[in-house]
Design a protein around this motif. Structure first.
Motif, PDB file in Angstrom:
ATOM      1  N   ALA B 138       0.823  -1.207   0.000  1.00 50.16           N
ATOM      2  CA  ALA B 138       0.000   0.000   0.000  1.00 50.16           C
ATOM      3  C   ALA B 138       0.865   1.268   0.000  1.00 50.16           C
ATOM      4  CB  ALA B 138      -0.919  -0.011   1.214  1.00 50.16           C
ATOM      5  N   THR B 139       1.947   1.234   0.800  1.00 49.44           N
ATOM      6  CA  THR B 139       2.827   2.418   0.870  1.00 49.44           C
ATOM      7  C   THR B 139       3.443   2.714  -0.484  1.00 49.44           C
ATOM      8  OG1 THR B 139       3.641   1.053   2.679  1.00 49.44           O
ATOM      9  CG2 THR B 139       4.269   3.374   2.689  1.00 49.44           C
ATOM     10  N   LEU B 140       3.963   1.653  -1.120  1.00 50.76           N
ATOM     11  CA  LEU B 140       4.619   1.859  -2.406  1.00 50.76           C
ATOM     12  C   LEU B 140       3.638   2.393  -3.435  1.00 50.76           C
ATOM     13  CD1 LEU B 140       6.984  -1.217  -2.699  1.00 50.76           C
ATOM     14  CD2 LEU B 140       7.631   1.193  -2.537  1.00 50.76           C
ATOM     15  N   ARG B 141       2.420   1.861  -3.398  1.00 51.54           N
ATOM     16  CA  ARG B 141       1.419   2.291  -4.365  1.00 51.54           C
ATOM     17  C   ARG B 141       1.124   3.776  -4.186  1.00 51.54           C
ATOM     18  NH1 ARG B 141      -3.529  -0.933  -6.389  1.00 51.54           N
ATOM     19  NH2 ARG B 141      -4.524   0.593  -7.715  1.00 51.54           N
ATOM     20  N   ALA B 142       1.115   4.206  -2.936  1.00 56.01           N
ATOM     21  CA  ALA B 142       0.781   5.601  -2.671  1.00 56.01           C
ATOM     22  C   ALA B 142       1.925   6.539  -3.039  1.00 56.01           C
ATOM     23  CB  ALA B 142       0.408   5.769  -1.202  1.00 56.01           C
ATOM     24  N   HIS B 143       3.167   6.064  -2.897  1.00 55.50           N
ATOM     25  CA  HIS B 143       4.286   6.999  -3.025  1.00 55.50           C
ATOM     26  C   HIS B 143       5.120   6.830  -4.288  1.00 55.50           C
ATOM     27  CE1 HIS B 143       3.379   8.645   0.827  1.00 55.50           C
ATOM     28  NE2 HIS B 143       3.384   7.439   1.370  1.00 55.50           N
ATOM     29  N   VAL B 144       5.224   5.605  -4.834  1.00 51.69           N
ATOM     30  CA  VAL B 144       6.057   5.419  -6.029  1.00 51.69           C
ATOM     31  C   VAL B 144       5.147   5.363  -7.252  1.00 51.69           C
ATOM     32  CG1 VAL B 144       7.822   3.969  -7.111  1.00 51.69           C
ATOM     33  CG2 VAL B 144       7.616   4.076  -4.614  1.00 51.69           C
ATOM     34  N   PRO B 145       5.345   6.230  -8.232  1.00 52.12           N
ATOM     35  CA  PRO B 145       4.488   6.172  -9.420  1.00 52.12           C
ATOM     36  C   PRO B 145       4.781   4.927 -10.258  1.00 52.12           C
ATOM     37  CG  PRO B 145       6.203   7.830  -9.689  1.00 52.12           C
ATOM     38  CD  PRO B 145       6.344   7.307  -8.305  1.00 52.12           C
ATOM     39  N   VAL B 146       3.818   4.445 -10.974  1.00 55.52           N
ATOM     40  CA  VAL B 146       3.865   3.310 -11.908  1.00 55.52           C
ATOM     41  C   VAL B 146       4.388   2.023 -11.249  1.00 55.52           C
ATOM     42  CG1 VAL B 146       4.613   2.464 -14.158  1.00 55.52           C
ATOM     43  CG2 VAL B 146       4.133   4.884 -13.844  1.00 55.52           C
ATOM     44  N   LEU B 147       5.665   2.010 -10.833  1.00 57.20           N
ATOM     45  CA  LEU B 147       6.229   0.780 -10.278  1.00 57.20           C
ATOM     46  C   LEU B 147       5.497   0.352  -9.014  1.00 57.20           C
ATOM     47  CD1 LEU B 147      10.078   1.053 -10.840  1.00 57.20           C
ATOM     48  CD2 LEU B 147       8.408  -0.430 -11.973  1.00 57.20           C
ATOM     49  N   GLY B 148       5.143   1.327  -8.184  1.00 57.40           N
ATOM     50  CA  GLY B 148       4.414   1.023  -6.967  1.00 57.40           C
ATOM     51  C   GLY B 148       3.074   0.390  -7.274  1.00 57.40           C
ATOM     52  N   LEU B 149       2.431   0.960  -8.252  1.00 56.71           N
ATOM     53  CA  LEU B 149       1.124   0.441  -8.676  1.00 56.71           C
ATOM     54  C   LEU B 149       1.276  -0.997  -9.181  1.00 56.71           C
ATOM     55  CD1 LEU B 149      -1.916   1.070  -9.494  1.00 56.71           C
ATOM     56  CD2 LEU B 149      -0.987   1.513 -11.755  1.00 56.71           C
ATOM     57  N   ILE B 150       2.316  -1.198 -10.006  1.00 55.40           N
ATOM     58  CA  ILE B 150       2.523  -2.535 -10.562  1.00 55.40           C
ATOM     59  C   ILE B 150       2.857  -3.535  -9.449  1.00 55.40           C
ATOM     60  CG2 ILE B 150       4.121  -3.893 -11.992  1.00 55.40           C
ATOM     61  CD1 ILE B 150       3.992  -1.668 -14.029  1.00 55.40           C
ATOM     62  N   TYR B 151       3.676  -3.094  -8.492  1.00 59.04           N
ATOM     63  CA  TYR B 151       4.023  -3.972  -7.372  1.00 59.04           C
ATOM     64  C   TYR B 151       2.767  -4.390  -6.622  1.00 59.04           C
ATOM     65  CZ  TYR B 151       6.132  -5.598  -3.016  1.00 59.04           C
ATOM     66  OH  TYR B 151       6.483  -6.350  -1.936  1.00 59.04           O
ATOM     67  N   ASP B 152       1.913  -3.411  -6.330  1.00 55.48           N
ATOM     68  CA  ASP B 152       0.720  -3.710  -5.540  1.00 55.48           C
ATOM     69  C   ASP B 152      -0.265  -4.552  -6.345  1.00 55.48           C
ATOM     70  OD1 ASP B 152      -1.071  -3.598  -3.377  1.00 55.48           O
ATOM     71  OD2 ASP B 152      -2.196  -2.018  -4.400  1.00 55.48           O
ATOM     72  N   GLU B 153      -0.454  -4.192  -7.603  1.00 62.58           N
ATOM     73  CA  GLU B 153      -1.508  -4.828  -8.399  1.00 62.58           C
ATOM     74  C   GLU B 153      -1.060  -6.182  -8.948  1.00 62.58           C
ATOM     75  OE1 GLU B 153      -5.279  -4.630  -9.307  1.00 62.58           O
ATOM     76  OE2 GLU B 153      -4.460  -2.621  -9.064  1.00 62.58           O
ATOM     77  N   VAL B 154       0.190  -6.246  -9.436  1.00 62.27           N
ATOM     78  CA  VAL B 154       0.622  -7.429 -10.170  1.00 62.27           C
ATOM     79  C   VAL B 154       1.412  -8.403  -9.300  1.00 62.27           C
ATOM     80  CG1 VAL B 154       1.874  -8.244 -12.206  1.00 62.27           C
ATOM     81  CG2 VAL B 154       0.707  -6.043 -12.265  1.00 62.27           C
ATOM     82  N   VAL B 155       2.371  -7.875  -8.537  1.00 66.87           N
ATOM     83  CA  VAL B 155       3.266  -8.772  -7.792  1.00 66.87           C
ATOM     84  C   VAL B 155       2.619  -9.232  -6.491  1.00 66.87           C
ATOM     85  CG1 VAL B 155       5.552  -9.029  -6.772  1.00 66.87           C
ATOM     86  CG2 VAL B 155       5.247  -7.592  -8.792  1.00 66.87           C
ATOM     87  N   SER B 156       2.002  -8.289  -5.798  1.00 67.52           N
ATOM     88  CA  SER B 156       1.413  -8.617  -4.498  1.00 67.52           C
ATOM     89  C   SER B 156      -0.044  -9.066  -4.682  1.00 67.52           C
ATOM     90  CB  SER B 156       1.487  -7.388  -3.601  1.00 67.52           C
ATOM     91  OG  SER B 156       0.669  -7.570  -2.478  1.00 67.52           O
ATOM     92  N   GLY B 157      -0.603  -9.612  -3.618  1.00 67.05           N
ATOM     93  CA  GLY B 157      -2.031  -9.886  -3.604  1.00 67.05           C
ATOM     94  C   GLY B 157      -2.443 -11.190  -4.259  1.00 67.05           C
TER      95      GLY B 157
END
Lengths: 366, 324
Positions: B138-157
């Motif tokens: 969640a932190t990465l998604r909020a603070h890192v653009p694009v990569l954070g989103l990809i980490y949260d959406e694709v890698v995690s969960g």
């Protein structure tokens, strides 16, 4: 159908080994019945009564037998050429599309022309769809087993697309074509036999059954009494020797696969033109795979295929009746029995040969 | 940013859809690299899906389900091994038998035990593998653009089996390439006589490959029933075993390319689902069936040598006879 590693007398090889493996398969099925808390003996009695106990039951049995004769012969012909055609489902699906298109488009023709043309269309569709994997193996070296598997799925997706988007019944959500005209269908057996004074109840059994019997004889003549059949068997036994004898293995591969596909098309003739009178999704319903069991059990010989098809007809019809009385035993039991027969008669035949060989030796010694 | 979100969602579902393919492809790879052709991947996944759903429903534990799925799949794999290795039977015929046995048995047993037309009871709570959120998602998604989103959406969960499947790819690649066992196993698929001459058991190696194949199919089947869905449905593998086989051929019997092939096929599936009823600019509406047919079509074209050559292990499909 590779060469036998264990020498057995011919009668034992052609009759006893299949009989032993089928008995073992039925015993396994009995164990499954036992496992779900039913009595195998009672189930067998119900099954036999349902399949053979009445004119109606017998007619249904023969209707199923028709399907198994066609798919069993399809696999058997390819076997003789050393090819393993597991694309019967796909070939029958394409044959069904061809037959349905013929029945719908040629509807203005009189029945006496239309029906043979539609049967030929089915055979042509199946042959074409069998020929392509044969051609790919002969010219490009892609293995027929893998391509026919892929072709089964391609045929299935194609038929979904056609039935949903192109030739489906207008204004209907069901994936099926409109019903064929009444002169575009095969005559039901009870109508065919009525003028002869034979009164049968109305069942799906239709004149495709006669076509299946003719196919048995035709395949026997083709394989064992014709020049092409000799070439097919030679290629199946030893493609290199065949090449030295002036027979082209690649040509025979293509021809055998086309004949095999055409025979699988018979399933479409029976189901689409004889029973449903329209093209339905998934009308092949696994008959193509059971055909492998039929061919293995019948040792690729038309007489054996006919008998094995009859056995599966009995199992199918009896199974249907049985599942009325015993809802816990569904018709999928036939799929299990088919699977066990394929395993025993096709892959574990070495084990059964050895068992039979030692059994015979014991008797001779004692 | 809208399109990044869309791509991430498609990638996410591509991963979810490719996990069963991935497990089955690695399974097929092990078996075929050892010289045992396996077209029974579908059947093994199906029986594993059934067994895992049954045991997970009874015990309330997804892990117990996984164990049952693996045991059922290995049992079926041993049947194939017994026919193919011990009795030198036809491996294709045996594979077809395995598929039919699984298709029939799962429906009959499911119907007899639960009376719901072959379905198993719906799994809830601990009986299913839940999604795992990786640290900082969640932190990465909020603070890192694009990569954070990809980490949260694709890698995690994802659920546990997804990560196990990815681990299986790494292990397969490492063991086959870097260990003595892997070397010997590959040798048995290329030239069993040489391995036999070196005093190593051909049958032993082939049996171990077949068992590993069973374990991996067990994981794939369990994922289908206990993670992706909440229970077993008749014929729920729906040809995934065969697409996995296609992926193995596509990857030329190598683990990493097989991973990409599975992700590609999973991605096609994800796109097909998304494209339902959508008209593409310039092309119009693409029939979903056309995209679904692509893996099969690509395999046929590949096998025909039109996009490159595929070379199966040399001894695959051939039973080993000591004296020839």
């Amino acid at each position: 159908m590779s060469a036998a590693p264990i020498e057995l007398p011919r009668w034992a090889d052609t009759a006893l080994v299949p009989l032993v493996s089928v008995s073992a398969a039925l015993a396994v099925a009995g164990l499954v019945v036992l496992g779900i808390g039913e009595s195998p003996l009672e189930a067998t009695a119900l099954l036999l009564r349902g399949a053979l106990g009445s004119a109606e039951g017998l007619s249904f049995t023969l209707y199923y037998t028709t399907n198994f004769i066609f798919t069993g012969l399809a696999v058997a012909v390819a076997f003789h050429a050393g090819l393993f055609n597991i694309g019967g489902e796909g070939q029958a699906t394409i044959a069904g599309i061809f037959a349905a298109l013929a029945c719908l488009w040629l509807a203005p023709l009189p029945g006496i022309l239309l029906v043979p043309l539609a049967v030929l269309a089915a055979a042509a569709g199946g042959a074409l769809y069998g020929f392509v994997p044969g051609w790919l193996q002969a010219t490009r070296g892609s293995h027929v087993v893998i391509t026919t598997i892929m072709f089964n799925f391609l045929a299935a997706t194609l038929s979904v697309y056609l039935l949903v988007e192109i030739i489906g019944k207008p204004g209907s959500m069901a994936p099926e074509t409109p019903e064929f005209a009444s002169h575009a269908i095969l005559t039901p057996m009870h109508k065919l036999l009525a003028p002869l004074g034979v009164n049968l109840p109305a069942t799906p059994l239709n004149s495709a059954f006669l076509l299946a019997l003719a196919a048995l004889i035709a395949v026997w003549a083709l394989i064992f009494r014709s020049r092409l059949g000799y070439a097919i068997r030679t290629v199946g036994a030893n493609p290199r020797a065949a090449a030295y004898a002036g027979i082209s293995p690649s040509r025979i591969t293509m021809v055998a696969m086309a004949i095999s596909g055409a025979l699988a098309g018979g399933l479409a003739v029976n189901e689409v033109m004889g029973v449903q009178h329209r093209l339905l999704l998934d009308f092949t319903a696994g008959y193509g795979f059971v055909g492998i069991a039929v061919a293995l059990m019948g040792r690729g010989h038309p007489v054996g295929v006919g008998l094995a098809a009859l056995l599966f007809g009995v199992l199918y019809q009896g199974g249907a009746e049985l599942s009325f009385d015993k809802p816990s035993i569904t018709r999928d039991m036939v799929v299990v029995i088919g699977g066990v027969i394929i395993l025993f008669a096709g892959a574990l035949d070495g084990m059964f040969r050895r068992a039979v060989a030692s059994g015979l030796r014991l008797r001779r010694a004692g | 940013m809208e399109w990044v979100q869309t791509i991430a969602v498609i990638m996410d579902s591509a991963i979810r859809l490719s996990v069963p393919l991935l497990c089955a492809a690695m399974a097929g790879l092990w078996s075929e690299r050892a010289g045992v052709v396996d077209i029974g991947l579908e059947g093994k996944m199906l029986i594993a899906a059934f067994a895992s759903a049954v045991i997970a429903a009874q015990s309330g534990s997804a892990w117990a389900g996984l164990g049952a799925g693996i045991i059922a799949s290995v049992a079926l794999a041993l049947v194939h091994g017994f026919a193919a290795i011990t009795w030198r039977g036809n491996q294709i015929v045996s594979g077809v038998a395995v598929n039919m046995l699984a298709a029939g048995l799962t429906v009959i047993l499911g119907n007899a035990w639960f009376g719901q037309g072959g379905r198993t009871p719906t799994l809830e709570g601990a009986a299913r593998f839940g999604d795992i959120t990786l640290p900082f998602a969640a932190t990465l998604r909020a603070h890192v653009p694009v990569l954070g989103l990809i980490y949260d959406e694709v890698v995690s969960g994802h659920s546990m089996p997804v990560y196990l499947a990815l681990l299986a790819v790494v292990l397969t690649a490492l063991v086959l390439k870097r260990t003595r066992f892997g070397l010997r196993l590959r040798a048995v698929g290329e030239n069993p006589a040489a391995v036999d001459t070196a005093g190593i058991s051909v049958a032993g190696l082939r049996y171990s490959a077949v068992i590993i194949c069973g374990v991996l199919c067990g994981l794939g089947g369990t994922y289908l029933a206990v993670s992706q869905s909440a229970g077993f449905l008749p014929h729920m593998t729906a040809g995934k075993g065969f697409i996995a086989l296609a992926a193995v051929i596509f990857a030329n019997w190598r683990p990493w390319p097989a991973l990409w092939a599975c992700l590609l096929f999973g991605g096609l599936d994800a796109v097909a689902i998304r494209l339902q009823g959508v008209a593409l600019p310039g092309i119009g509406q693409v029939p979903v069936q056309a995209i679904q047919a692509l893996p099969y079509l690509m395999t046929v074209i590949l096998l025909a040598g039109f996009i490159g050559k595929s070379t199966p292990p040399r001894a695959s499909g051939l039973p080993y006879v000591k004296e020839r």
